[in-house]
Design a protein around this motif. Structure first.
Motif, PDB file in Angstrom:
ATOM      1  N   UNK A 193     -10.867   3.757   0.187  1.00 47.94           N
ATOM      2  CA  UNK A 193     -10.799   1.748   0.512  1.00 47.94           C
ATOM      3  C   UNK A 193      -9.541   1.619  -1.543  1.00 47.94           C
ATOM      4  N   UNK A 194     -10.201   2.107  -2.407  1.00 42.63           N
ATOM      5  CA  UNK A 194      -9.872   1.791  -3.446  1.00 42.63           C
ATOM      6  C   UNK A 194      -8.103   1.940  -3.753  1.00 42.63           C
ATOM      7  N   UNK A 195      -8.108   3.719  -3.652  1.00 38.66           N
ATOM      8  CA  UNK A 195      -6.344   3.712  -2.959  1.00 38.66           C
ATOM      9  C   UNK A 195      -5.932   2.007  -2.161  1.00 38.66           C
ATOM     10  N   UNK A 196      -5.803   1.832  -1.059  1.00 39.27           N
ATOM     11  CA  UNK A 196      -5.663   0.776   0.270  1.00 39.27           C
ATOM     12  C   UNK A 196      -5.351  -0.267  -1.163  1.00 39.27           C
ATOM     13  N   UNK A 197      -6.199  -0.935  -0.941  1.00 35.15           N
ATOM     14  CA  UNK A 197      -6.462  -1.920  -2.448  1.00 35.15           C
ATOM     15  C   UNK A 197      -5.330  -2.142  -3.584  1.00 35.15           C
ATOM     16  N   UNK A 198      -5.265  -0.663  -4.059  1.00 34.18           N
ATOM     17  CA  UNK A 198      -4.259  -0.571  -4.816  1.00 34.18           C
ATOM     18  C   UNK A 198      -2.086  -0.490  -4.294  1.00 34.18           C
ATOM     19  N   UNK A 204       2.422  -3.798  -1.567  1.00 31.71           N
ATOM     20  CA  UNK A 204       2.635  -4.565   0.244  1.00 31.71           C
ATOM     21  C   UNK A 204       2.037  -4.450   1.027  1.00 31.71           C
ATOM     22  N   UNK A 205       1.752  -5.457   2.050  1.00 27.14           N
ATOM     23  CA  UNK A 205       0.831  -5.081   3.262  1.00 27.14           C
ATOM     24  C   UNK A 205       2.174  -4.173   4.568  1.00 27.14           C
ATOM     25  N   UNK A 206       3.174  -4.236   4.369  1.00 26.02           N
ATOM     26  CA  UNK A 206       3.943  -3.955   5.366  1.00 26.02           C
ATOM     27  C   UNK A 206       4.256  -2.201   4.647  1.00 26.02           C
ATOM     28  N   UNK A 207       3.577  -2.009   4.168  1.00 27.79           N
ATOM     29  CA  UNK A 207       4.718  -0.269   3.755  1.00 27.79           C
ATOM     30  C   UNK A 207       3.966   1.224   4.219  1.00 27.79           C
ATOM     31  N   UNK A 208       4.567   1.732   4.237  1.00 27.81           N
ATOM     32  CA  UNK A 208       4.312   3.065   4.423  1.00 27.81           C
ATOM     33  C   UNK A 208       3.026   3.660   4.025  1.00 27.81           C
TER      34      UNK A 208
END
Length: 221
Positions: A193-198, A204-208
């Motif tokens: 979750x921490x990785x996802x937030x960073x 940005x929201x649409x990066x692979x």
């Protein structure tokens, strides 16, 4: 310049799995380096990379010979205390690991890490490949908590240098996967979750890159 370009192409081919082409390019680069003055550091680097290609191909004895050659060259040029010698010792440790001598491999890599810290400082990015090799050795031998500790050290030094950065998210993701391997699913979830937030903040929201953390969180669910 021709040797350096062949050297770089050989490294890329080795990383992409084309071992025979990598060996050809690196050996040719070494031939050219030998005929050119002031190419000692490049020759050492190419010799070490040639050993890494051989090691990934399962040619442990040939790899070890290249590592010993690179180490001898580095000591002659830089002295035994130089951090570049320690980096080669980590490669020698990987060769020992490939032979199944995990305790000797780990002792050599830990000693090399300590010497590199004395040379570079505790939080230098040059320590990342050494810590990665130690973490991989631990994971290979099911010492998952020790692998987590090495990955946390990578995260600490990246965070201290980079702050909120995609590489910091990557190190958190790698901590999370090591935690999963250790069976610590809730700790792994927190790190994902921490990785996802960073990644969301920096990419940005649409990066692979987000797919790594999202897929892992889905699997944990």
């Amino acid at each position: 310049m021709e040797a350096r370009l062949l050297h770089d192409v050989g490294v890329i081919r080795g990383a992409s799995g084309d071992a025979s082409a990598a060996v050809r390019d690196l050996e040719r680069a070494l031939e050219i380096y030998a005929s050119v003055p002031a190419s000692d550091l490049n020759r050492i680097d190419a010799t070490a990379h040639l050993g890494s290609v051989r090691l990934r191909s399962g040619e442990t004895d040939a790899a070890s010979a290249h590592f010993e050659d690179a180490r001898a060259q580095a000591i002659a040029l830089l002295g035994e205390a130089h951090p570049d010698v320690a980096a080669i010792d980590v490669l020698r440790g990987q060769a020992l690991d490939a032979r199944g001598d995990h305790s000797a491999a780990l002792a050599l890599m830990q000693d090399a890490l300590a010497r590199s810290k004395r040379g570079y400082g505790e939080l230098d990015p040059a320590l990342v490949p050494l810590l990665d090799a130690i973490a991989q050795s631990h994971r290979t031998h099911n010492a998952f908590d020790a692998a987590v500790d090495a990955k946390r050290e990578i995260h600490k030094l990246r965070q201290s240098r980079l702050g909120n950065h995609p590489l910091v998210a990557r190190s958190l993701y790698e901590i999370a996967t090591a935690l999963e391997a250790a069976g610590r699913d809730e700790d792994a979830r927190t790190a994902h979750e921490q990785a996802l937030t960073i990644w969301e903040t920096t990419r940005g929201d649409d990066h692979p890159d987000l797919a790594y953390a999202l897929t892992s969180l889905g699997l944990l669910d």
